[in-house]
Scaffold this active site. Sequence first.
Site, PDB file in Angstrom:
ATOM      1  N   TYR A  53       1.011  -1.384  -0.283  1.00  0.00           N
ATOM      2  CA  TYR A  53       0.067  -0.236  -0.510  1.00  0.00           C
ATOM      3  C   TYR A  53       0.502   1.123  -0.300  1.00  0.00           C
ATOM      4  CZ  TYR A  53      -4.004  -2.784   1.310  1.00  0.00           C
ATOM      5  OH  TYR A  53      -5.045  -3.958   1.002  1.00  0.00           O
ATOM      6  N   HIS A 128      -1.595 -12.010   0.401  1.00  0.00           N
ATOM      7  CA  HIS A 128      -2.249 -10.880  -0.749  1.00  0.00           C
ATOM      8  C   HIS A 128      -2.507 -11.585  -1.067  1.00  0.00           C
ATOM      9  CE1 HIS A 128      -2.624  -6.263  -0.953  1.00  0.00           C
ATOM     10  NE2 HIS A 128      -3.690  -6.711  -0.965  1.00  0.00           N
ATOM     11  N   SER A 208     -12.962  -4.087  -0.049  1.00  0.00           N
ATOM     12  CA  SER A 208     -14.105  -3.145  -1.118  1.00  0.00           C
ATOM     13  C   SER A 208     -15.566  -3.438  -0.752  1.00  0.00           C
ATOM     14  CB  SER A 208     -13.785  -3.406  -2.680  1.00  0.00           C
ATOM     15  OG  SER A 208     -14.264  -2.464  -3.015  1.00  0.00           O
ATOM     16  N   PRO A 209     -15.804  -3.130   0.401  1.00  0.00           N
ATOM     17  CA  PRO A 209     -16.673  -4.156   1.419  1.00  0.00           C
ATOM     18  C   PRO A 209     -18.199  -2.963   0.677  1.00  0.00           C
ATOM     19  CG  PRO A 209     -15.919  -2.705   2.917  1.00  0.00           C
ATOM     20  CD  PRO A 209     -14.987  -2.834   2.028  1.00  0.00           C
ATOM     21  N   LEU A 210     -18.254  -1.661   0.333  1.00  0.00           N
ATOM     22  CA  LEU A 210     -18.583  -1.066   0.080  1.00  0.00           C
ATOM     23  C   LEU A 210     -19.164  -0.844  -1.682  1.00  0.00           C
ATOM     24  CD1 LEU A 210     -17.848   1.963   2.466  1.00  0.00           C
ATOM     25  CD2 LEU A 210     -20.220   0.279   2.763  1.00  0.00           C
ATOM     26  N   GLY A 211     -18.796  -1.604  -2.334  1.00  0.00           N
ATOM     27  CA  GLY A 211     -19.165  -1.662  -4.600  1.00  0.00           C
ATOM     28  C   GLY A 211     -20.496  -1.559  -4.142  1.00  0.00           C
TER      29      GLY A 211
END
Length: 294
Positions: A53, A128, A208-211
């Site tokens: 990152y 990863h 990315s849980p708010l995709g």
Amino acid sequence: MQYRTIAGTTVSAIGLGAMPLSIEDRPDERRAVATVHAALDAGVTLIDTADSYHWHAGEAGHNELLIARALARYGGDTSDVLVATKGGRGRGGDGSWTVIATPEHLKRAAEASARRLGGEAIGLYQLHKPDPAAPWAESVGALRDLLDAGTIRAAGISNVTTAQILQAHQILGDGLVSVQNQYSPAVRDSEPELRLSARLGLAFLPWSPLGGISRSSLDGPSGPTSTGTAFHRVAAEHGVSPQQVALAWLLSRSPSVIPVPGASRPASITDSARAAELTLSREELTQLGEELPG
């Protein structure tokens, strides 16, 4: 804040995805540190990072170092904070992502991450992404060696299939504690992996849980979002953000789910953390489950 467990360790039901603090268009350090501190103030005790990152070439570990500094500068107790990091990917500074998960690389990467984060061992170290050029069993075997050496306390795997989860579980046994796959209102391909994780007693950490509700940091400024979905309608009825509704819906999917929404502003993670207290009715959950944001 509500709490869940990762291999017996109690963590907040909502974590902080720290990637936006270090990649393209990242905030300055003052705002980045304030975002971490806002997460801690909201009761967040799980922070998700990775050695890859970063934005520019030659700054591997930028996010890990940032998290370490932010924790050191926090005025309160951080002894219950679990920092989960990952190894096996890289960045060349041109926006691209690479995969390298050979045993030799993973061991070097984990040791470097441990130095950057400080402490005696990494609380949770995750592979990863599977490397097509490295046998999966050998990559997972490196995690076994890191566990045995005491470099890491627990192991996780990310971006994996059910078959890879089962093989990793055979190799690592109780040392495997988590699976981190993409999963959101708009991307539900990992339902089988979620069900298997729950059956095996593994935490499932959607990235990315708010995709479909918000743009991911991986999408770029032109990434898709949606409006007028069931998530937005339920949010209006509760007087909360659609992001909170999306996270509450994710929490309802299984007690093993611990979302790690990304944030680059204090207000964003403060809002996300409130999702742990949002109660949705059975009718609302059914409505949300049947609709994919467009």
